[in-house]
Design a protein around this motif. Structure first.
Motif, PDB file in Angstrom:
ATOM      1  N   GLN A   1      33.004  29.236  -1.552  1.00 17.22           N
ATOM      2  CA  GLN A   1      31.792  29.842  -1.001  1.00 17.22           C
ATOM      3  C   GLN A   1      32.136  30.906   0.041  1.00 17.22           C
ATOM      4  OE1 GLN A   1      29.455  26.526   0.456  1.00 17.22           O
ATOM      5  NE2 GLN A   1      29.529  25.489  -1.532  1.00 17.22           N
ATOM      6  N   ALA A   2      33.136  30.606   0.874  1.00 16.77           N
ATOM      7  CA  ALA A   2      33.567  31.580   1.882  1.00 16.77           C
ATOM      8  C   ALA A   2      34.130  32.829   1.218  1.00 16.77           C
ATOM      9  CB  ALA A   2      34.615  30.951   2.803  1.00 16.77           C
ATOM     10  N   THR A   3      34.835  32.648   0.116  1.00 16.83           N
ATOM     11  CA  THR A   3      35.415  33.779  -0.616  1.00 16.83           C
ATOM     12  C   THR A   3      34.319  34.658  -1.205  1.00 16.83           C
ATOM     13  OG1 THR A   3      37.391  32.471  -1.120  1.00 16.83           O
ATOM     14  CG2 THR A   3      36.979  34.412  -2.501  1.00 16.83           C
ATOM     15  N   ASP A   4      33.258  34.037  -1.696  1.00 16.21           N
ATOM     16  CA  ASP A   4      32.126  34.812  -2.231  1.00 16.21           C
ATOM     17  C   ASP A   4      31.481  35.656  -1.136  1.00 16.21           C
ATOM     18  OD1 ASP A   4      32.437  33.867  -4.819  1.00 16.21           O
ATOM     19  OD2 ASP A   4      31.020  32.216  -4.558  1.00 16.21           O
ATOM     20  N   ILE A   5      31.419  35.126   0.080  1.00 17.44           N
ATOM     21  CA  ILE A   5      30.861  35.875   1.208  1.00 17.44           C
ATOM     22  C   ILE A   5      31.719  37.112   1.480  1.00 17.44           C
ATOM     23  CG2 ILE A   5      30.461  35.829   3.711  1.00 17.44           C
ATOM     24  CD1 ILE A   5      29.709  32.845   3.369  1.00 17.44           C
TER      25      ILE A   5
ATOM     26  N   LEU B   1      42.570  33.260  -2.397  1.00 23.34           N
ATOM     27  CA  LEU B   1      42.810  32.955  -3.810  1.00 23.34           C
ATOM     28  C   LEU B   1      44.154  32.270  -4.050  1.00 23.34           C
ATOM     29  CD1 LEU B   1      41.275  36.137  -5.450  1.00 23.34           C
ATOM     30  CD2 LEU B   1      40.394  33.802  -5.569  1.00 23.34           C
ATOM     31  N   GLU B   2      45.043  32.326  -3.076  1.00 23.72           N
ATOM     32  CA  GLU B   2      46.306  31.595  -3.206  1.00 23.72           C
ATOM     33  C   GLU B   2      46.074  30.087  -3.276  1.00 23.72           C
ATOM     34  OE1 GLU B   2      48.935  32.693  -0.091  1.00 23.72           O
ATOM     35  OE2 GLU B   2      49.296  34.716  -0.850  1.00 23.72           O
ATOM     36  N   SER B   3      44.926  29.633  -2.774  1.00 22.56           N
ATOM     37  CA  SER B   3      44.611  28.197  -2.793  1.00 22.56           C
ATOM     38  C   SER B   3      44.105  27.724  -4.151  1.00 22.56           C
ATOM     39  CB  SER B   3      43.563  27.868  -1.721  1.00 22.56           C
ATOM     40  OG  SER B   3      44.041  28.145  -0.428  1.00 22.56           O
ATOM     41  N   PHE B   4      43.817  28.675  -5.060  1.00 24.72           N
ATOM     42  CA  PHE B   4      43.266  28.329  -6.376  1.00 24.72           C
ATOM     43  C   PHE B   4      44.289  28.712  -7.446  1.00 24.72           C
ATOM     44  CE2 PHE B   4      39.779  29.192  -3.520  1.00 24.72           C
ATOM     45  CZ  PHE B   4      38.909  28.129  -3.746  1.00 24.72           C
ATOM     46  N   SER B   5      44.884  27.706  -8.052  1.00 24.82           N
ATOM     47  CA  SER B   5      45.961  27.969  -9.010  1.00 24.82           C
ATOM     48  C   SER B   5      45.453  28.276 -10.408  1.00 24.82           C
ATOM     49  CB  SER B   5      46.916  26.771  -9.071  1.00 24.82           C
ATOM     50  OG  SER B   5      46.207  25.591  -9.436  1.00 24.82           O
TER      51      SER B   5
ATOM     52  N   ASP C   1      38.592  35.254 -12.692  1.00 21.87           N
ATOM     53  CA  ASP C   1      37.618  36.331 -12.559  1.00 21.87           C
ATOM     54  C   ASP C   1      37.699  36.981 -11.180  1.00 21.87           C
ATOM     55  OD1 ASP C   1      36.757  35.784 -15.107  1.00 21.87           O
ATOM     56  OD2 ASP C   1      34.983  34.646 -14.484  1.00 21.87           O
ATOM     57  N   GLN C   2      37.886  36.159 -10.157  1.00 19.53           N
ATOM     58  CA  GLN C   2      37.970  36.692  -8.799  1.00 19.53           C
ATOM     59  C   GLN C   2      39.190  37.586  -8.618  1.00 19.53           C
ATOM     60  OE1 GLN C   2      35.978  36.451  -5.871  1.00 19.53           O
ATOM     61  NE2 GLN C   2      34.486  35.873  -7.425  1.00 19.53           N
ATOM     62  N   ARG C   3      40.312  37.183  -9.183  1.00 17.19           N
ATOM     63  CA  ARG C   3      41.519  38.011  -9.058  1.00 17.19           C
ATOM     64  C   ARG C   3      41.330  39.360  -9.742  1.00 17.19           C
ATOM     65  NH1 ARG C   3      43.955  32.717  -9.700  1.00 17.19           N
ATOM     66  NH2 ARG C   3      44.962  32.156  -7.730  1.00 17.19           N
TER      67      ARG C   3
ATOM     68  N   ARG D   1      40.065  45.264  -9.028  1.00 16.99           N
ATOM     69  CA  ARG D   1      39.168  46.415  -9.208  1.00 16.99           C
ATOM     70  C   ARG D   1      38.698  46.952  -7.865  1.00 16.99           C
ATOM     71  NH1 ARG D   1      37.202  43.157 -13.490  1.00 16.99           N
ATOM     72  NH2 ARG D   1      35.447  42.458 -12.209  1.00 16.99           N
ATOM     73  N   LEU D   2      38.339  46.042  -6.962  1.00 12.30           N
ATOM     74  CA  LEU D   2      37.904  46.464  -5.637  1.00 12.30           C
ATOM     75  C   LEU D   2      39.015  47.193  -4.894  1.00 12.30           C
ATOM     76  CD1 LEU D   2      35.907  43.304  -4.468  1.00 12.30           C
ATOM     77  CD2 LEU D   2      34.946  45.568  -4.932  1.00 12.30           C
ATOM     78  N   GLN D   3      40.230  46.693  -5.030  1.00  3.30           N
ATOM     79  CA  GLN D   3      41.361  47.335  -4.362  1.00  3.30           C
ATOM     80  C   GLN D   3      41.561  48.755  -4.871  1.00  3.30           C
ATOM     81  OE1 GLN D   3      45.078  45.060  -3.660  1.00  3.30           O
ATOM     82  NE2 GLN D   3      46.110  46.701  -4.786  1.00  3.30           N
ATOM     83  N   ASP D   4      41.520  48.936  -6.178  1.00  2.00           N
ATOM     84  CA  ASP D   4      41.662  50.287  -6.748  1.00  2.00           C
ATOM     85  C   ASP D   4      40.550  51.201  -6.247  1.00  2.00           C
ATOM     86  OD1 ASP D   4      43.915  49.525  -8.123  1.00  2.00           O
ATOM     87  OD2 ASP D   4      42.867  49.182 -10.031  1.00  2.00           O
TER      88      ASP D   4
END
Length: 237
Positions: free
Chosen positions: A131-135, A187-191, A198-200, A205-208
């Motif tokens: 949830q924090a990551t979505d924020i 995202l390192e916490s989600f293997s 999808d988040q990665r 895309r956001l980084q680019d």
């Protein structure tokens, strides 16, 4: 971690406390208090808010001086003041509160001796971190929008307030890049799992996108002639 550090770290964020309403000096003290919250996510939202306010200033000056497309400036100003700024204030608070929950559950997990209870706390911590990551992801997207708002202010607003519009661009990029750091770390916490995959992909895309917008901003700096720089730094009065 030292016992004194642990004791400080477990102090929860006071409930129903609107951080954004604090006087500036107190808010800065909150960020520098050595606690986990408010932290980097709220800092990214704060940068976005500063960018929005700087662009709003340029739009207001442009409208007042009848400079450029007043209708466009009025529309963008309304979007900032009615949509983006209120949302960022909400995200600023939500991030502080959600990350506070994450840390408190993690600390409870680390202190738990029962394996089943520890597993449940670990799963809860991951749900909260998601949830924090979505924020944070939303904050980064808004920062990306604000870069565009700043570029419009820079390109179309009065030359004498290019310092403000340039700062609007810069702090929006800084907020976005701060958010990207947080996203990658979280995202390192989600293997595994579709959400993490999808988040990665979204983060890439956001980084680019942000790197391209940063290049656009740097190109505008490069194009400024010395006379333009002096004009941008001088008073707009």
């Amino acid at each position: 971690m030292l016992e004194d550090d642990m004791a400080s770290a477990v102090v929860p964020l006071p409930k129903n406390r609107a951080l954004i309403a604090l006087p500036t000096d107190e808010l800065l003290d909150e960020f520098g208090a050595g606690r986990h919250s408010p932290g980097s996510g709220s800092a990214a939202a704060l940068m976005a808010l500063l960018s929005a306010k700087l662009s709003a200033t340029v739009y207001k000056i442009s409208i007042r001086r009848d400079h450029g497309d007043a209708a466009q400036f009025a529309y963008l100003l309304k979007q900032l003041e009615d949509v983006l700024v209120p949302r960022l204030k909400t995200l600023f608070q939500e991030d502080a509160e959600k990350f506070d929950e994450v840390i408190l559950v993690r600390q409870a997990r680390d202190l738990e001796s029962d394996s089943a209870a520890k597993r449940r706390l670990r799963e809860r911590a991951l749900r909260l971190l998601r949830q924090a990551t979505d924020i944070i992801s939303e904050i980064v997207r808004i920062c990306s929008q604000l870069v565009d708002y700043g570029i419009i202010a820079f390109d179309s607003g009065p030359d004498r307030v290019r310092g403000d519009s340039g700062s609007a661009i810069s702090v929006a990029i800084a907020g976005a890049m701060s958010g990207l750091f947080i996203l990658k770390l979280n995202l390192e916490s989600f293997s595994e799992g579709q959400w993490a995959t999808d988040q990665r992909a979204t983060v890439d895309r956001l980084q680019d996108m942000i790197l391209n917008k940063q290049a656009e901003a740097l190109a505008r700096i490069a194009r400024l002639a010395p006379a333009d720089v002096r004009s941008a730094q001088s008073s707009f009065l």
